[in-house]
Design a protein around this motif. Structure first.
Motif, PDB file in Angstrom:
ATOM      1  N   PRO A 140       0.825  -1.207   0.000  1.00 47.35           N
ATOM      2  CA  PRO A 140       0.000   0.000   0.000  1.00 47.35           C
ATOM      3  C   PRO A 140       0.864   1.262   0.000  1.00 47.35           C
ATOM      4  CG  PRO A 140      -0.108  -1.093   2.126  1.00 47.35           C
ATOM      5  CD  PRO A 140       0.696  -1.971   1.239  1.00 47.35           C
ATOM      6  N   SER A 141       0.240   2.348  -0.317  1.00 49.35           N
ATOM      7  CA  SER A 141       0.948   3.619  -0.374  1.00 49.35           C
ATOM      8  C   SER A 141       1.604   3.904   0.979  1.00 49.35           C
ATOM      9  CB  SER A 141      -0.061   4.713  -0.716  1.00 49.35           C
ATOM     10  OG  SER A 141       0.602   5.904  -0.951  1.00 49.35           O
ATOM     11  N   GLY A 142       2.851   4.327   0.938  1.00 45.42           N
ATOM     12  CA  GLY A 142       3.532   4.695   2.166  1.00 45.42           C
ATOM     13  C   GLY A 142       4.185   3.541   2.906  1.00 45.42           C
ATOM     14  N   LYS A 201       8.042   1.174  -0.247  1.00 42.74           N
ATOM     15  CA  LYS A 201       8.529   0.603  -1.492  1.00 42.74           C
ATOM     16  C   LYS A 201       9.574   1.513  -2.134  1.00 42.74           C
ATOM     17  CE  LYS A 201       4.466   0.777  -3.450  1.00 42.74           C
ATOM     18  NZ  LYS A 201       3.632   1.354  -2.381  1.00 42.74           N
ATOM     19  N   SER A 202       9.177   2.778  -2.278  1.00 43.76           N
ATOM     20  CA  SER A 202      10.107   3.701  -2.923  1.00 43.76           C
ATOM     21  C   SER A 202      11.377   3.835  -2.098  1.00 43.76           C
ATOM     22  CB  SER A 202       9.464   5.076  -3.080  1.00 43.76           C
ATOM     23  OG  SER A 202       8.337   4.987  -3.882  1.00 43.76           O
ATOM     24  N   THR A 203      11.214   3.889  -0.806  1.00 46.13           N
ATOM     25  CA  THR A 203      12.380   4.041   0.055  1.00 46.13           C
ATOM     26  C   THR A 203      13.339   2.876  -0.147  1.00 46.13           C
ATOM     27  OG1 THR A 203      10.950   5.135   1.627  1.00 46.13           O
ATOM     28  CG2 THR A 203      13.101   4.435   2.429  1.00 46.13           C
ATOM     29  N   LEU A 204      12.786   1.680  -0.218  1.00 47.92           N
ATOM     30  CA  LEU A 204      13.634   0.512  -0.404  1.00 47.92           C
ATOM     31  C   LEU A 204      14.341   0.591  -1.763  1.00 47.92           C
ATOM     32  CD1 LEU A 204      14.616  -2.171   0.599  1.00 47.92           C
ATOM     33  CD2 LEU A 204      12.497  -3.232  -0.165  1.00 47.92           C
TER      34      LEU A 204
HETATM   35  N1  LIG Z   1      12.456  12.393   3.873  1.00 47.56           N
HETATM   36  C1  LIG Z   1      11.557  11.756   4.642  1.00 47.56           C
HETATM   37  N2  LIG Z   1      11.425  12.081   5.961  1.00 47.56           N
HETATM   38  C2  LIG Z   1      10.536  11.456   6.729  1.00 47.56           C
HETATM   39  N3  LIG Z   1       9.702  10.498   6.304  1.00 47.56           N
HETATM   40  C3  LIG Z   1       9.774  10.144   5.009  1.00 47.56           C
HETATM   41  C4  LIG Z   1      10.686  10.748   4.119  1.00 47.56           C
HETATM   42  N4  LIG Z   1      10.543  10.185   2.889  1.00 47.56           N
HETATM   43  C5  LIG Z   1       9.549   9.269   3.030  1.00 47.56           C
HETATM   44  N5  LIG Z   1       9.096   9.233   4.300  1.00 47.56           N
HETATM   45  C6  LIG Z   1       8.043   8.360   4.830  1.00 47.56           C
HETATM   46  O1  LIG Z   1       8.442   7.046   4.612  1.00 47.56           O
HETATM   47  C7  LIG Z   1       7.332   6.236   4.340  1.00 47.56           C
HETATM   48  C8  LIG Z   1       7.600   5.405   3.123  1.00 47.56           C
HETATM   49  O2  LIG Z   1       7.636   6.237   1.994  1.00 47.56           O
HETATM   50  P1  LIG Z   1       7.771   5.665   0.525  1.00 47.56           P
HETATM   51  O3  LIG Z   1       7.885   6.810  -0.395  1.00 47.56           O
HETATM   52  O4  LIG Z   1       8.867   4.651   0.502  1.00 47.56           O
HETATM   53  O5  LIG Z   1       6.377   4.948   0.322  1.00 47.56           O
HETATM   54  P2  LIG Z   1       5.875   4.144  -0.931  1.00 47.56           P
HETATM   55  O6  LIG Z   1       5.659   2.771  -0.494  1.00 47.56           O
HETATM   56  O7  LIG Z   1       6.761   4.364  -2.085  1.00 47.56           O
HETATM   57  O8  LIG Z   1       4.474   4.844  -1.189  1.00 47.56           O
HETATM   58  P3  LIG Z   1       3.789   5.256  -2.580  1.00 47.56           P
HETATM   59  O9  LIG Z   1       3.200   4.032  -3.121  1.00 47.56           O
HETATM   60  O10 LIG Z   1       2.749   6.243  -2.161  1.00 47.56           O
HETATM   61  O11 LIG Z   1       4.851   5.834  -3.441  1.00 47.56           O
HETATM   62  C9  LIG Z   1       6.133   7.156   4.198  1.00 47.56           C
HETATM   63  O12 LIG Z   1       5.358   7.048   5.369  1.00 47.56           O
HETATM   64  C10 LIG Z   1       6.727   8.525   4.107  1.00 47.56           C
HETATM   65  O13 LIG Z   1       5.896   9.441   4.754  1.00 47.56           O
END
Ligand SMILES: Nc1ncnc2c1ncn2[C@@H]1O[C@H](COP(=O)(O)OP(=O)(O)OP(=O)(O)O)[C@@H](O)[C@H]1O
Ligand SMILES: Nc1ncnc2c1ncn2[C@@H]1O[C@H](COP(=O)(O)OP(=O)(O)OP(=O)(O)O)[C@@H](O)[C@H]1O
Ligand SMILES: [Mg+2]
Ligand SMILES: [Mg+2]
Lengths: 429, 370, 337, 384, 370
Positions: free
Chosen positions: B37-39, B42-45
């Motif tokens: 799910p969003s957040g 995934k992107s962080t990894l």
């Molecule tokens: N620079 C940052 N500082 C603090 N929290 C962050 C930062 N970047 C991302 N996050 C948090 O880390 C979590 C994971 O973010 P991420 O972008 O990896 O999600 P995602 O799975 O890619 O979501 P989406 O599908 O919406 O792109 C989120 O809760 C986001 O708020």
């Protein structure tokens, strides 16, 4: 509140004050625009207070850093003050020829001739060509600066065994002696922001007055003889020799143009002294260090005449402010009359930085010995001439002449400098 | 070799832990999809693998080499961003050539590789255009092209299709699949939250939830044997119907009675201890069919119908209005709103999950393995 | 004092309130004359259309009136004066322009102005950009920005005093009170009279304006930089670009529009600014610039309006290319609406 | 900002160092006048401001009391006292009586001045001048001494400027000029900018062209025509020609081209859908402007407000021309200017007033700065 | 009454004609969807109806009244923009209340209607938030809410869901469908290029292409009887397979032989003149099934398979590699790459189109009508 209580000190002509009280100007406003700011502004206000108090007119004095520009704008735009006070005859001529000045009348001119020292020099100074092409008396000289003074520290002179020179020849000897003793004769500073260069023009004019008859000086200021005339070139050269000689000036030739004129006299009072003499007008003590007491720590002598030219007498260069009516009114007229009273002069004389050629003003009123001495020099001079550069058209006297001086101390030959200045004069004819 | 190994990779922003110790073994040439799910991180990894984020702890190896401190450009990776991230002021050609120009490759080499990539992606005639003069799908292809020319060992995609419209999305998806085939040695890691993409593209799918790996497996594994409720509901669209239920009789098969009031016999082994336990009973909408006989699993009124042409989604109220049962029925079956419908499903298509959301299937397998 | 504060506030309220009242009142009036609410359909529609015809003029009206009075009328007046003699009374044709072309000072000013135009806008924009980029990266960036911005808050007179203490010259071996010479002397060099060094003094004057205006460029560019999509920068990192390449090849091209605005604004400022030259050298030592020359002819020694006006007109003509370019740009922008 | 994972020192701290260098270079000149403004008037030009932090050893001159102060002691004529008078004491290391050799004698020793006259100056400044003959004259003996002075700062300059007569009033006047002169052009320019960006009317393109063209008009040359106009109007209506209204309008006029140029390019960039949405919602252009455009344009309004405020606040020329110099109209810059002597050169006043005038603009800058942050449009349209 | 009538509506920008004379009759209460490829003029048409663009010629009537010159706010419409277009500086409440405040409605009335709309859209607890603090789906709901409170006669949507992710898109789609039900008298006009949306939401779909209406009809009509090649390929996903073919025998039924080399008998009448004509032969992927007998339509090697779980897309090379035949087969049918497959379809599911792309079905109907 009035500075000196009317009737209290007998050195003032308090009778004038009583006369003034008879003039009723209640409800009238007199706007005066002048060059005096800072301390000078306080001083002029202290004089104006009497006029206001006695006549009931409301006097509004104002000034500005850009007063030259301001007066042009104000007169040109049709909102002039009642009274304008300006130190530059060149600018006054300009205003007169544009028809924005009101003639003061021949009787005032006559009054000046009669009551001011040095013959008709002062009356001439107030006379300009009006818009109609006719000569008229437009400007009333009030508050004079004596130029051509050489300032020194009596202690330093005494300690080194130097004597105040009475002639140019003695001065030249003194310079040599100082150099031989390892000192520097002069502190020269030409820096003045936008007006850099002007202190040198004074010096050149002093030399002109001491090497040439006053008629030549007059012709020069009117460009009836060109700048390239040998008489002028010679004067430029004499000054140039001093200013460009590293041995002659503190800091060397390079420092001359770069040092601010307000800073340069301070070299007289350092320990050990950076220099022994400083050529400047009577206002310069304002820029001495605070603890320097005039008369005790610092003194002056007139820039001496040449012994070889006794026919020229003791010439004196002066500058000063002239009072004009830019918007005629009863109050304006009364104000000019006020200036004809000894009291108007004495009130300022009794304070600071004011000398007057008005013979009727009580010499004892001078606030200090130095002032009194200047007053005596002024009244005692055989020839009085106004600052030449101020007499020249603005583009020259406050332009190319200044620039030329910078070039001169920068090492350009006197002949070339003169040619340049003459060219700029030709350009505006 | 380009296998990517993550060993207890953690990432936090200040006090905020985003990734809670990820272990992953991605083999060279594999196509891995991260979903969640969003957040969920995934992107962080993905960005951590790319080197755009520094990882807080753990080990990250690419091709066997520890790259924790290696800058992105030296990791042998290429990345396609969700928002294309084209350089707006450069032509398509320059966009693709940029990394090689930076790398001071020869003009001829640059030209060769750019044209090659453009050929693959059918971009040859757009090479002189600026990105703003291209449609969304074309832009995405340029972004991919930019990655291709780098000849990366590992190819990272962050939701590359999410900005495209439906038709383009299908087309580009197929292109990516073909791309993968033409680069068999390149490892691809792909982030999406579109299931169709995940299902069609992935060799293996990694399901993430709040920074934790929920399940890793081939698409079919995840679809057929979801390890837990989260995965069960996340994979498949519309989501699996989940109903509260109770185990009437544990064992193999297990008998459960669900909230719709009916009993079901599920060929899944449950331990005796589970007798009477509250569980979740799951069945996918597409596994439901109109019951022909008297044997049926659900009965209820049709609440709402979405006709999709070939299929229709039928929402059936089986007693709990807040939990409508969704059935995906062929488009030509005549169903009317308000009509009472009986639905059935094959026994093999039923799922049960324990109170913690773990699948009993998994229990069994774990038991086997032990 | 309290009375003064009160009267000041009162006057301010009158002034600002009057302006607000105009816009509000004019709009109200328009709504009253052509009501669109509470009247029947077709009348409302007609009235709305009429409103649409009038309203733009209500909006631009005050600006147009003020611009006409305060800028256009003076420009025309100046143009007229440029054909008149010094007193502004007799027609002299093109004599003033002829004079300008032949005047040494004028040519010197043109040369210096070209120098200024080449250096100052470029330097301000460039430094402003670099500082904006760098300060965006660090936690104390706001503080740094404020300090760089500081000079902008200082009047030109204040600025010239400040720089006096940098450029001041004292004879060799003496105590220097100008920082630059103090440093040079400390390292055994020879102190210089910076503001009278021919040719180079221009640059020392320019430095002052650069010091002042960089803050302006920085503020505007910094907000533009924030608009750059972060992903393009990350993409460049992955592509292997180093910070300099990212700056030059990725960031700068993307904010080119804003850079142009800043550049233009400073260019125009350079053409108009004269305070620095006036207070530091008054154009001596060949450091004259057009604006100061104009000032000089306008007001010095009684003034020569003809020549002053001529120089003003020439300054305006000098900017025409920049204007044309900008107008094109503006039209391109509005084309979409 | 792009994350770079390089670990070298330069990568880590390079940015900080670079910014620090810029900040230092930019701040030094200002720091110079801040320090100078706290120094003694004579000191400012006697030594570099950076020297004022260390205690300096300097050679000074003093004068002993004149003959009238002498007393007779042990058959000698003696003048006693302290060279520092009642002022602050410093430590004297050496003294002398000749400018050429100002540190000839060590402090505490007696110098023989010839003719039996001796002078002893002690480290604390106390001295004894003794002579067998009576002193004469009213110019006292000159002494020179080397003393070390601790760093000395004074607020005298600030006293002089801040407590000079009428400064408070002129401060008020300045605000009275500046605030409307900042707000009025913003209002007028914002309305015009909106119309030029979003409304359709004939002549729009021409108008934009003219406004950009007017950016270059040199201010100085409009002064005389305008003042003439003012006088004409003043005479016609029988009102004074120098009024606050007049200067507001003048500043408005001079600031308008830049204001419109800046605001228009910003407002034109606002999302079109928001305007359309409001139009569908039934908002008139006036309402769209007031309720949508104005709040969304805050960053650019703040930027312009700062620039205009700075310009008006620091202006001297326009104020001198369009406003009188009577106490009820004189602005701060003019007032401070009047504190300078007729011939200028009062560095202590200049430095101090430069600092005093800076304060208000800085407050304005800091209070408006937070509006520069991005994100005002966040959430309005896609991707926001 | 809120029927919308367009009569020869044209729109051009300068010399560029965007809409080439659109005729449309939308009945009060209808849900109309505009579909068409990007750039075909959908938005332009919608914006013309809204009054945001002035039409160049033609007549536009809403509720029977000519509104060509009526400003948007007086047309009784509300519009939801593709990009939300929320007022970023106002709370959700104020965003929704804005139009009523402008209209000087009473406070109580405003509050009532805003809360009512918020209730419908489940936004009640977000009323005090600013748009930037909301997720995409919520923002889109606010945009809809803002339109609802205006109580419009005509509701316009411009791709309202295109910025949402898949899951949200489904959810919001259903909400819009429910909304329509709750506002039976409101005419809704909806632009999208997502087919699922079009199919599920529309009463009638208008297919646009380059500013011309290609076909208008109910979803099923368009799906089952596309009027021309364009509509045939545009509606349905994956798109209908279109193969060059030749009419062997005109009449009813018609016999065609297609590029795959096989003949088909199609129960569609063709005029005798069509004998031997080059035509296009169409069949939808989902209508294809593995042939059980010897009777089959296509034979070819499986080129590529996309496994979607429940179904799979099989790409078959029937002789023309550039024109692979796509078949949508159940996910559980075992198909291998390279395997030769025979496919068949029901005779009623076959389509033929003449050289101009017009369907022969339509020919027949036109003939009937004449
Ligand atoms: N620079 C940052 N500082 C603090 N929290 C962050 C930062 N970047 C991302 N996050 C948090 O880390 C979590 C994971 O973010 P991420 O972008 O990896 O999600 P995602 O799975 O890619 O979501 P989406 O599908 O919406 O792109 C989120 O809760 C986001 O708020
Ligand atoms: N202001 C304009 N000036 C000129 N052409 C325009 C303008 N606005 C739109 N167009 C053109 O009109 C055509 C139709 O645009 P429109 O926005 O209606 O397409 P659309 O069908 O909505 O596409 P999409 O699905 O991408 O939104 C496009 O080719 C577009 O380039
Ligand atoms: Mg993400
Ligand atoms: Mg569109």
């Amino acid at each position: 509140e009035l500075k000196f209580k009317p009737g209290e000190d007998s050195k003032f002509h308090w009778a004038n004050y009583d006369d003034l009280k008879k003039v009723d100007l209640k409800g009238e406003t007199l706007t005066i625009f002048g060059p005096w700011r800072g301390e000078d502004e306080t001083l002029v206000r202290s004089v104006l207070d009497y006029f206001q108090e006695a006549t009931g007119a409301e006097v509004k004095y104002s000034s500005s850093e850009n007063y030259e520009q301001q007066i042009v704008i104000d007169t040109q735009a049709g909102s002039p003050p009642n009274i304008a006070v300006l130190p530059q005859p060149g600018l006054i001529q300009d205003l007169a020829s544009k028809g924005v000045l009101t003639p003061l009348g021949d009787d005032v001119a006559a009054w000046i001739k009669e009551n001011y020292a040095a013959g008709d020099s002062w009356a001439k100074l107030g006379t300009y060509t009006g818009k109609d092409g006719k000569q008229g008396f437009y400007a009333f000289p009030y508050k004079i600066d004596v130029k051509g003074l050489v300032w020194y520290s009596p202690d330093n002179f005494e300690e080194a065994g130097y004597k105040v020179p009475k002639t140019q020849e003695e001065l030249a000897d003194l310079e040599k002696k100082i150099i031989a003793d390892g000192g520097k004769p002069w502190c020269i500073g030409l820096g003045s922001g936008g007006a850099t260069g002007w202190p040198a023009t004074d010096w050149v004019e002093d030399i002109m007055l001491r090497t040439q008859p006053p008629e030549v000086y007059d012709k020069w200021t009117k460009n009836e003889i060109p700048f390239t005339d040998p008489a002028v070139v010679n004067a430029l050269d004499i000054f140039g020799k001093i200013a460009t000689d590293d041995k002659m000036v503190d800091g060397g030739a390079k420092a001359v143009a770069a040092t601010d004129f307000r800073d340069s006299p301070k070299g007289l009072f350092t320990v050990p002294p950076k220099c022994y003499m400083h050529h400047q007008a009577s206002f310069i003590p304002s820029f001495f260090p605070e603890n320097v007491k005039l008369g005790q720590d610092a003194d002056f002598f007139p820039y001496p005449p040449y012994a070889s030219k006794p026919e020229l007498g003791t010439p004196l260069e002066v500058a000063g402010t002239l009072v004009m009516i830019t918007k005629d009114s009863k109050a304006s007229r009364e104000f000019i009359k006020f200036l004809q009273m000894p009291l108007a002069h004495e009130l300022w004389m009794a304070q600071k930085s004011f000398v007057t050629p008005f013979k009727a003003a009580n010499k004892d009123a001078y606030g200090s010995d130095a002032l009194k001495k200047q007053g005596e020099i002024l009244v005692g001079a055989t020839t009085v001439r106004f600052d030449g550069s101020d007499l020249m058209p603005g583009k020259v006297g406050a332009g190319s002449f200044w620039t030329g001086m910078i070039d001169l101390v920068g090492g350009k030959s006197a002949q070339d400098v003169a040619a340049d200045i003459q060219k700029s004069w030709d350009a505006i004819k | 070799m380009a296998d990517v190994t993550l060993n207890q990779v953690k990432k936090s922003y200040g006090n905020l832990n985003i990734l809670h110790g990820i272990d992953l073994d991605i083999k060279s040439g594999e196509f891995i999809v991260f979903v969640g799910p969003s957040g969920c991180g995934k992107s962080t990894l993905l960005r951590s693998i790319a080197g755009l984020e520094e990882i807080t702890s753990g080990e990250l190896k690419i091709g066997g080499e520890l790259v924790n401190d290696v800058p992105p450009s030296k990791r042998g990776i290429a990345m396609v961003f969700q928002s294309y991230a084209l350089y707006p002021h450069m032509t398509v050609y320059d966009n693709m050539a940029f990394s090689m120009k930076i790398g001071k490759e020869s003009k001829a080499e640059i030209d060769k590789r750019v044209r090659q990539a453009a050929e693959i992606l059918q971009l040859t005639k757009y090479l002189d255009r600026l990105p703003k003069a291209m449609s969304g799908g074309q832009r995405q292809r340029v972004a991919i092209g930019r990655a291709i020319v780098r000849n990366p060992k590992v190819f990272l995609f962050d939701e590359p299709l999410s900005n495209l419209d439906a038709a383009l999305r299908v087309a580009t998806r197929i292109e990516i699949a073909k791309l993968k085939e033409s680069m068999p040695n390149t490892t691809m890691i792909y982030v999406t939250h579109d299931q169709v993409e995940a299902m069609t593209l992935a060799d293996r799918i990694v399901v993430l939830k709040e920074g934790v790996v929920e399940q890793v497996g081939t698409p079919m594994e995840l679809y057929k044997r979801p390890g837990n409720l989260f995965v069960a509901q996340f994979i498949g669209s519309p989501a699996m119907n989940i109903l509260p239920a109770k185990i009437d009789k544990a064992g193999n098969p297990t008998v459960v009675s669900h909230v719709g009031g009916r009993k079901a016999t599920v060929p899944i082994a449950t331990p005796a201890s589970a007798n009477g336990a509250a569980v979740s009973f799951g069945v996918r909408p597409e596994d439901l069919a109109i019951a022909t006989g008297t044997d049926f699993l659900f009965e209820g009124k049709v609440d709402y119908i979405e006709q999709l042409g070939e299929v229709q989604l039928v929402y059936v109220d089986i007693g709990r209005a807040d939990l409508p049962l969704v059935a995906k029925l062929p488009g030509n079956v005549e169903v009317k709103r308000g009509e009472t419908l009986r639905l059935n499903a094959g026994a093999g298509d039923l799922h049960i999950f324990d109170a913690d959301g773990h699948s009993f299937t998994l229990h069994r397998e774990e038991a086997k393995a032990a | 004092m309290a009375a003064q504060i009160f009267s000041a506030i009162f006057v301010i309220i009158i002034g600002v309130g009057g302006c607000v009242a105009y816009f509000w009142g004019a709009n109200k009036l328009l709504d009253l004359v052509f009501p669109s609410r509470g009247v029947s359909g077709s009348a409302a529609v007609d009235n709305l259309r009429r409103q649409g015809l009038v309203r733009p003029w209500l909006f631009v009206g005050p600006a147009m009136i003020i611009l006409t009075i305060y800028l256009i009328y003076p420009v025309i007046e100046t143009l007229r004066l440029s054909f008149l003699d010094r007193g502004g009374e007799h027609f002299v044709g093109l004599a003033n322009y002829q004079w300008a072309l032949g005047d040494h000072d004028f040519r010197n000013s043109i040369f210096n102005n070209i120098l200024w135009l080449a250096v100052v806008p470029a330097a301000c924009t460039f430094l402003g950009l670099i500082i904006a980029v760098l300060t965006d990266k660090i936690w104390w960036g706001t503080i740094a920005k404020s300090l760089i911005f500081l000079p902008l808050a200082i009047s030109f007179v204040g600025a010239s005093v400040i720089w006096k203490f940098i450029y001041e010259y004292r004879g060799e071996g003496q105590v220097q009170i100008g920082l630059l010479n103090a440093i040079i002397q400390y390292f055994g060099g020879q102190p210089q009279v910076w503001i009278s060094l021919p040719f180079w003094n221009n640059f020392f004057l320019m430095i002052i304006l650069i010091w002042i205006q960089t803050g302006f460029a920085m503020v505007i560019l910094s907000s533009a930089l924030r608009g750059i999509p972060e992903e393009t920068l990350e993409a460049a990192v992955i592509d292997g670009a180093n910070p300099f390449q990212i700056f030059w090849k990725i960031m700068v091209p993307q904010i080119w529009g804003t850079i142009a605005v800043v550049w233009t604004t400073i260019t125009i400022l350079v053409l108009k600014v004269f305070d620095i030259v006036l207070t530091m050298t008054n154009g001596q030592w060949n450091s004259q610039v057009l604006a100061n020359l104009m000032f000089d002819w306008m007001f010095r020694g009684g003034g020569d309006f003809g020549r002053g006006a001529t120089i003003a007109i020439i300054i305006m003509i000098a900017v025409i290319p920049i204007m044309v370019w900008n107008i094109r740009q503006a039209n391109k922008e509005t084309g979409g609406h | 900002m792009a994350a770079s994972t390089g670990k070298s020192f330069v990568n880590r701290f390079g940015v900080h160092i670079a910014v620090l260098i810029f900040v230092v270079i930019w701040t030094i000149p200002t720091l110079g006048i801040l320090v100078s403004s706290l120094r003694d008037k004579d000191q400012i030009i006697a030594s570099g401001w950076w020297n004022s932090f260390s205690s300096s050893s300097q050679t000074e001159a003093g004068r002993l009391p004149p003959a009238s102060a002498q007393t007779q002691k042990d058959g000698k004529y003696v003048i006693e006292g302290n060279v520092f008078g009642d002022g602050a004491k410093r430590a004297i290391s050496a003294f002398g009586t000749k400018a050429a050799a100002p540190t000839q004698y060590k402090a505490g020793t007696a110098a023989d001045l010839g003719d039996g006259v001796s002078l002893q100056v002690n480290g604390d400044g106390s001295f004894v001048l003794a002579s067998p003959k009576a002193f004469e004259g009213d110019r006292g003996q000159r002494v020179y001494y080397a003393s070390s002075a601790p760093p000395k700062f004074t607020t005298d300059n600030y006293d002089a400027v801040l407590f000079s007569e009428g400064i408070g009033r002129s401060f008020m006047n300045s605000l009275t000029v500046t605030i409307p002169s900042t707000i009025i052009p913003i209002l007028i320019a914002a309305f015009a900018a909106y119309a030029l960006a979003w409304m359709r009317f004939p002549g729009r393109a021409l108008l934009i062209a003219v406004i950009i063209g007017l950016l270059v008009v040199p201010l100085q040359m409009s002064l005389i025509p305008l003042l003439k106009l003012y006088n004409g109007v003043g005479t016609f209506f029988g009102v004074p020609s120098k009024t606050y209204l007049g200067i507001w309008l003048a500043h408005t006029g001079f600031g308008l081209p830049f204001a419109i140029y800046l605001l228009r390019s910003y407002i034109a960039g606002l999302p079109r859908e928001i305007m359309e949405s409001a139009r569908i919602d039934g908002a008139s252009d006036f309402e769209i402007f007031v309720k949508i455009v104005l709040p969304l344009s805050f960053p650019v309004l703040a930027s312009f407000a700062i620039f205009q405020f700075l310009w008006v606040w620091n202006d001297l020329l326009v104020a001198m021309v369009f406003l009188g110099t009577a106490p009820d109209q004189i602005v701060l810059t003019a007032k401070l200017n009047a504190l300078l002597g007729s011939r200028g050169g009062n560095w202590e006043i200049l430095t101090t007033s430069a600092f005093i005038t800076i304060i208000v603009p800085l407050i304005v800058f800091f209070s408006l700065q937070r509006y520069f942050v991005r994100g005002l449009l966040a959430g309005s349209v896609k991707g926001g």
